[in-house]
Scaffold this motif. Sequence first.
Motif, short mmCIF file in Angstrom:
data_model
loop_
_atom_site.label_atom_id
_atom_site.label_comp_id
_atom_site.label_asym_id
_atom_site.label_seq_id
_atom_site.Cartn_x
_atom_site.Cartn_y
_atom_site.Cartn_z
N ARG A 67 16.99 33.84 23.22
CA ARG A 67 16.50 35.04 24.10
C ARG A 67 15.90 35.90 22.71
N THR A 68 15.63 35.50 21.00
CA THR A 68 15.30 35.52 20.16
C THR A 68 13.97 35.22 20.02
N PHE A 69 14.21 33.70 20.63
CA PHE A 69 13.08 32.83 20.87
C PHE A 69 11.65 33.32 21.46
N LYS A 70 12.19 33.95 22.89
CA LYS A 70 11.32 34.67 24.07
C LYS A 70 10.49 35.63 23.37
N SER A 71 11.42 35.84 22.40
CA SER A 71 10.67 37.84 22.20
C SER A 71 9.75 37.55 21.20
N ILE A 72 9.68 36.55 20.28
CA ILE A 72 8.66 36.40 19.83
C ILE A 72 7.45 35.89 20.02
N LEU A 99 2.48 35.69 24.34
CA LEU A 99 1.53 34.44 24.87
C LEU A 99 1.95 33.68 26.21
N LEU A 100 3.76 33.53 26.24
CA LEU A 100 4.48 32.90 27.51
C LEU A 100 5.14 33.30 27.03
N PHE A 101 6.04 33.88 28.31
CA PHE A 101 6.93 34.05 29.08
C PHE A 101 7.88 34.11 30.05
N TYR A 122 24.39 39.06 19.93
CA TYR A 122 24.99 38.14 19.94
C TYR A 122 25.89 37.78 20.89
N LYS A 123 27.10 39.07 20.40
CA LYS A 123 28.66 39.42 20.89
C LYS A 123 27.63 39.71 22.69
N GLN A 124 27.03 40.12 23.16
CA GLN A 124 26.67 39.83 24.57
C GLN A 124 26.69 38.86 24.88
N TYR A 125 25.49 37.69 24.19
CA TYR A 125 24.70 36.50 24.90
C TYR A 125 25.77 35.07 24.29
N GLY A 126 26.11 35.48 23.26
CA GLY A 126 26.90 33.58 23.04
C GLY A 126 25.30 33.55 22.52
N LEU A 127 25.78 32.74 21.24
CA LEU A 127 25.10 32.19 19.90
C LEU A 127 23.74 31.99 20.74
#
Length: 216
Positions: free
Chosen positions: A20-25, A29-31, A9-14
Amino acid sequence: MLNRLYYKYKQYGLWMFMLRTFKSIIRPLLFWESYCYCSLDLSKNEIEKLIANNKVFKGLNVKELTIDDFFTGDKEEFTSNKIECLRKRFKNDGFKAYGVMKNSKLVYSCWLSTKQFEMSEHYLNRALSNDEVLFLDDFMTPHMRGCGIHTAMNIFRLQKSIELGKKKAIVIILKENKPALKSQLKVGFNIDFIFITFKCFNATWSNFNDKYQKRL
């Protein structure tokens, strides 16, 4: 685990952290990713000044790493699977690992590739030209971030690249990773172009080749 999420969170901002959390989930299937292709002419006079003024951190040991050093590093990062991948890389004479030790623990690691252009998107991997070197796979223990180690180790790798007889350094940075990009630009890298990678199930696509050819 919570500490790692906090440092992300500190690295990327909110907003970028949530993306990035959504993309990891959805990654199985899709990236998709956007990357900055950056390069640096190693013959520039400014590099000699950077090397001459590079500071050695008190209490820290900068060294060329062996596989044993990674066993002392962050257990969440250097899992048994990651260690096995690194063990294979050490068997390739085209790769060199450098790092920073503190109290006999690995707190920072990074790599140089002298023969292979390598990314997590393996379909883009290819041979480097003889005068090129690739910076890759940097990792810093979260609690050591913000101390200037990454920039200092970038300069350290520039020095090693020159000693290896290389004329051009290349690094690929996630466009979203602003701190890492800032550190590379600080030591003289320039963004040559930005490219996209995309994966849907087993289908892959990237505009890397088109962007690379237009650069030549």
